[in-house]
Design an enzyme around this catalytic site. Structure first.
Site, PDB file in Angstrom:
ATOM      1  N   SER A 167       1.008  -1.240  -0.009  1.00  0.00           N
ATOM      2  CA  SER A 167      -0.094  -0.132   0.062  1.00  0.00           C
ATOM      3  C   SER A 167       0.730   1.184   0.008  1.00  0.00           C
ATOM      4  O   SER A 167       1.391   1.422   0.964  1.00  0.00           O
ATOM      5  CB  SER A 167      -0.795  -0.040   1.161  1.00  0.00           C
ATOM      6  OG  SER A 167      -1.282   1.372   1.460  1.00  0.00           O
ATOM      7  N   HIS A 173      -1.440  -1.047  -4.371  1.00  0.00           N
ATOM      8  CA  HIS A 173      -2.758  -0.725  -3.700  1.00  0.00           C
ATOM      9  C   HIS A 173      -2.504   0.953  -3.449  1.00  0.00           C
ATOM     10  O   HIS A 173      -1.370   1.581  -2.942  1.00  0.00           O
ATOM     11  CB  HIS A 173      -2.763  -1.409  -2.311  1.00  0.00           C
ATOM     12  CG  HIS A 173      -3.872  -1.137  -1.385  1.00  0.00           C
ATOM     13  ND1 HIS A 173      -5.307  -1.846  -1.949  1.00  0.00           N
ATOM     14  CD2 HIS A 173      -4.406  -0.145  -0.490  1.00  0.00           C
ATOM     15  CE1 HIS A 173      -6.342  -1.379  -1.228  1.00  0.00           C
ATOM     16  NE2 HIS A 173      -5.652  -0.225  -0.271  1.00  0.00           N
ATOM     17  N   ASP A 214      -4.513   4.245  -2.039  1.00  0.00           N
ATOM     18  CA  ASP A 214      -5.651   4.710  -0.908  1.00  0.00           C
ATOM     19  C   ASP A 214      -5.988   6.081  -1.326  1.00  0.00           C
ATOM     20  O   ASP A 214      -5.280   6.937  -1.213  1.00  0.00           O
ATOM     21  CB  ASP A 214      -4.861   4.555   0.373  1.00  0.00           C
ATOM     22  CG  ASP A 214      -5.084   3.010   0.735  1.00  0.00           C
ATOM     23  OD1 ASP A 214      -6.031   2.350   0.637  1.00  0.00           O
ATOM     24  OD2 ASP A 214      -3.914   2.724   1.008  1.00  0.00           O
ATOM     25  N   MET A 230      -8.366   9.068  -0.322  1.00  0.00           N
ATOM     26  CA  MET A 230      -9.279   9.389   0.724  1.00  0.00           C
ATOM     27  C   MET A 230      -9.944  10.895   0.613  1.00  0.00           C
ATOM     28  O   MET A 230      -9.075  11.800  -0.017  1.00  0.00           O
ATOM     29  CB  MET A 230      -8.648   9.709   1.989  1.00  0.00           C
ATOM     30  CG  MET A 230      -7.981   8.091   2.460  1.00  0.00           C
ATOM     31  SD  MET A 230      -6.986   8.068   3.792  1.00  0.00           S
ATOM     32  CE  MET A 230      -6.242   6.471   3.883  1.00  0.00           C
ATOM     33  N   HIS A 281      -8.237   1.908  -4.011  1.00  0.00           N
ATOM     34  CA  HIS A 281      -9.193   1.785  -2.950  1.00  0.00           C
ATOM     35  C   HIS A 281      -9.934   3.143  -2.540  1.00  0.00           C
ATOM     36  O   HIS A 281      -9.116   4.018  -2.060  1.00  0.00           O
ATOM     37  CB  HIS A 281      -8.588   1.281  -1.801  1.00  0.00           C
ATOM     38  CG  HIS A 281      -9.109   1.050  -0.348  1.00  0.00           C
ATOM     39  ND1 HIS A 281      -8.710   0.624   0.895  1.00  0.00           N
ATOM     40  CD2 HIS A 281     -10.505   1.265  -0.398  1.00  0.00           C
ATOM     41  CE1 HIS A 281      -9.475   0.798   1.792  1.00  0.00           C
ATOM     42  NE2 HIS A 281     -10.791   0.754   1.217  1.00  0.00           N
ATOM     43  N   MET A 320     -12.003   5.437  -0.551  1.00  0.00           N
ATOM     44  CA  MET A 320     -12.566   5.608   0.859  1.00  0.00           C
ATOM     45  C   MET A 320     -13.018   7.186   0.480  1.00  0.00           C
ATOM     46  O   MET A 320     -12.726   8.259   1.106  1.00  0.00           O
ATOM     47  CB  MET A 320     -11.516   5.666   1.853  1.00  0.00           C
ATOM     48  CG  MET A 320     -11.116   4.243   2.185  1.00  0.00           C
ATOM     49  SD  MET A 320      -9.593   4.149   3.066  1.00  0.00           S
ATOM     50  CE  MET A 320      -8.445   4.233   1.831  1.00  0.00           C
ATOM     51  N   MET A 322     -11.868  -4.747   5.621  1.00  0.00           N
ATOM     52  CA  MET A 322     -10.997  -3.925   6.328  1.00  0.00           C
ATOM     53  C   MET A 322     -10.721  -4.439   7.737  1.00  0.00           C
ATOM     54  O   MET A 322     -11.659  -4.649   8.490  1.00  0.00           O
ATOM     55  CB  MET A 322     -11.647  -2.639   6.512  1.00  0.00           C
ATOM     56  CG  MET A 322     -11.766  -1.593   5.317  1.00  0.00           C
ATOM     57  SD  MET A 322     -10.374  -1.266   4.374  1.00  0.00           S
ATOM     58  CE  MET A 322      -9.425  -0.483   5.974  1.00  0.00           C
ATOM     59  N   GLY A 334      -2.851   4.606   7.926  1.00  0.00           N
ATOM     60  CA  GLY A 334      -2.136   3.331   8.350  1.00  0.00           C
ATOM     61  C   GLY A 334      -1.664   3.170   9.634  1.00  0.00           C
ATOM     62  O   GLY A 334      -1.672   3.997  10.394  1.00  0.00           O
ATOM     63  N   ASP A 341      -7.254  -5.765   4.554  1.00  0.00           N
ATOM     64  CA  ASP A 341      -6.579  -4.289   4.529  1.00  0.00           C
ATOM     65  C   ASP A 341      -6.553  -3.682   6.045  1.00  0.00           C
ATOM     66  O   ASP A 341      -7.442  -3.285   6.639  1.00  0.00           O
ATOM     67  CB  ASP A 341      -7.162  -3.307   3.624  1.00  0.00           C
ATOM     68  CG  ASP A 341      -6.575  -2.065   3.334  1.00  0.00           C
ATOM     69  OD1 ASP A 341      -5.332  -1.934   4.026  1.00  0.00           O
ATOM     70  OD2 ASP A 341      -7.037  -1.431   2.698  1.00  0.00           O
ATOM     71  N   GLY A 342      -5.229  -3.500   6.567  1.00  0.00           N
ATOM     72  CA  GLY A 342      -5.042  -2.856   7.551  1.00  0.00           C
ATOM     73  C   GLY A 342      -4.429  -3.703   8.878  1.00  0.00           C
ATOM     74  O   GLY A 342      -4.877  -4.737   9.118  1.00  0.00           O
ATOM     75  N   GLY A 343      -3.194  -3.480   9.248  1.00  0.00           N
ATOM     76  CA  GLY A 343      -2.458  -3.918  10.317  1.00  0.00           C
ATOM     77  C   GLY A 343      -2.072  -5.292   9.920  1.00  0.00           C
ATOM     78  O   GLY A 343      -1.537  -6.206  10.693  1.00  0.00           O
ATOM     79  N   GLY A 379       0.945  -1.883   4.059  1.00  0.00           N
ATOM     80  CA  GLY A 379       1.651  -0.887   4.041  1.00  0.00           C
ATOM     81  C   GLY A 379       2.719  -0.773   4.971  1.00  0.00           C
ATOM     82  O   GLY A 379       3.922  -0.774   4.465  1.00  0.00           O
TER      83      GLY A 379
HETATM   84  C1  DX5 Z   1      -6.184   2.277   5.532  1.00  0.00           C
HETATM   85  C2  DX5 Z   1      -5.814   1.997   4.208  1.00  0.00           C
HETATM   86  C3  DX5 Z   1      -4.604   0.885   4.013  1.00  0.00           C
HETATM   87  C4  DX5 Z   1      -3.547   1.364   4.803  1.00  0.00           C
HETATM   88  C5  DX5 Z   1      -2.916   0.141   5.385  1.00  0.00           C
HETATM   89  O1  DX5 Z   1      -7.350   3.054   5.675  1.00  0.00           O
HETATM   90  O2  DX5 Z   1      -6.718   1.386   3.575  1.00  0.00           O
HETATM   91  O3  DX5 Z   1      -4.784   0.354   2.842  1.00  0.00           O
HETATM   92  O4  DX5 Z   1      -2.412   1.837   3.792  1.00  0.00           O
HETATM   93  O5  DX5 Z   1      -1.914   0.587   6.130  1.00  0.00           O
HETATM   94  P1  DX5 Z   1      -1.141  -0.645   7.252  1.00  0.00           P
HETATM   95  O6  DX5 Z   1      -0.752  -1.848   6.392  1.00  0.00           O
HETATM   96  O7  DX5 Z   1      -0.230   0.329   7.805  1.00  0.00           O
HETATM   97  O8  DX5 Z   1      -2.287  -0.951   8.380  1.00  0.00           O
HETATM   98 ZN    ZN Z   2      -6.496   0.475   1.507  1.00  0.00          ZN
END
Ligand code: DX5
Ligand code: ZN
Length: 231
Positions: free
Chosen positions: A22, A47, A49, A51, A80, A82, A151, A158, A186-188, A208
């Site tokens: 990401s 990926h 993101d 926003m 993605h 958002m 998610m 991130g 996606d996430g963590g 990410g």
């Molecule tokens: C968060 C994004 C993710 C983000 C994940 O809203 O959608 O794609 O980059 O970041 P990590 O991998 O650090 O949790």
């Molecule tokens: Zn994402």
């Protein structure tokens, strides 16, 4: 009518588990260098993101940056959204070079029309759901999507902590998804969490911080891939 998935999606399906760096965690002042490094490290997809500061409390990048990234890489761009009004921006993002367009079910609770439009515009449609949204909101449309993205943190930032409770939804998606649908998470995602996500049925892992914090991206991607493959 049977849905034929895009060649690049089929290609990823042949190379599961897929680690999807990401760019949100990349050094934005050196995006070209970062992209070159993850390409050399073996990434098969990127990926991106997007926003809007409205659907999520953060603002990241938009159409012009996607267009610039498109010029410097041949890797598929997994975009993605958002944003509160994905229908309004589907066409510009696809024209800018998005290969997939993932939008949130919370923003578009009846997504059939937009899924069809994204496909007709030449991109792979994907549905995303937030940690608190039940799987049932997405299940009726699951067969229409090429990517189902669960998610595992609240979207917007991130570096947050993985929420294992969402894996129950991945298990449900695994039961109903087409064999050529990518089950993304996606996430963590990192070395301590990727294996349990894989065991639940995820096969595409957006990462990410855990990729871009590494000193050696290739080693980190290899490690994540190996941990995801251990069932
Ligand atoms: C968060 C994004 C993710 C983000 C994940 O809203 O959608 O794609 O980059 O970041 P990590 O991998 O650090 O949790
Ligand atoms: Zn994402």
């Amino acid at each position: 009518m049977a849905i034929t998935s895009f060649p690049w999606v089929q290609e990823l399906c042949r190379h599961k588990p897929v680690i999807c760096p990401s760019l949100l965690a990349a050094d934005f002042a050196n995006l070209q260098r970062e992209i070159r490094l993850v390409e050399e490290a073996g990434a098969r997809v990127l990926h991106v993101d997007v926003m809007d500061g409205h659907f999520v409390p953060n603002i990241s990048i938009g159409v012009p940056v996607v267009a610039s990234i498109r010029k410097i890489t041949r890797l598929p761009l997994d975009v993605h959204l958002m944003i509160s009004d994905p229908a309004r921006y589907a066409e510009p993002f696809i024209e800018a070079g998005a290969d997939s367009l993932l939008f949130h079910i919370e923003a578009v609770p009846e997504p059939e029309e937009l899924i069809g439009r994204i496909r007709a515009l030449g991109a792979a449609p994907g549905l995303v759901l937030n940690p608190k949204t039940p799987a049932e909101a997405v299940l009726p449309y699951a067969p229409l999507a090429d990517i189902l993205l669960t998610m595992s943190v609240q979207p917007g930032f991130g570096g947050q902590k993985f929420m294992p409770g969402v894996l129950e939804k991945v298990r449900k998606f695994k039961q109903v998804a087409r064999s050529d649908t990518l089950l993304s998470i996606d996430g963590g995602i990192g070395k301590w969490t990727i294996n349990e996500a894989a065991r639940a049925g995820a096969d595409m892992f957006v990462a990410g911080t855990s990729v871009f914090d590494a000193v050696n991206y290739a080693e980190r991607i290899r490690l994540l891939r190996r941990l995801a493959a251990e069932r």
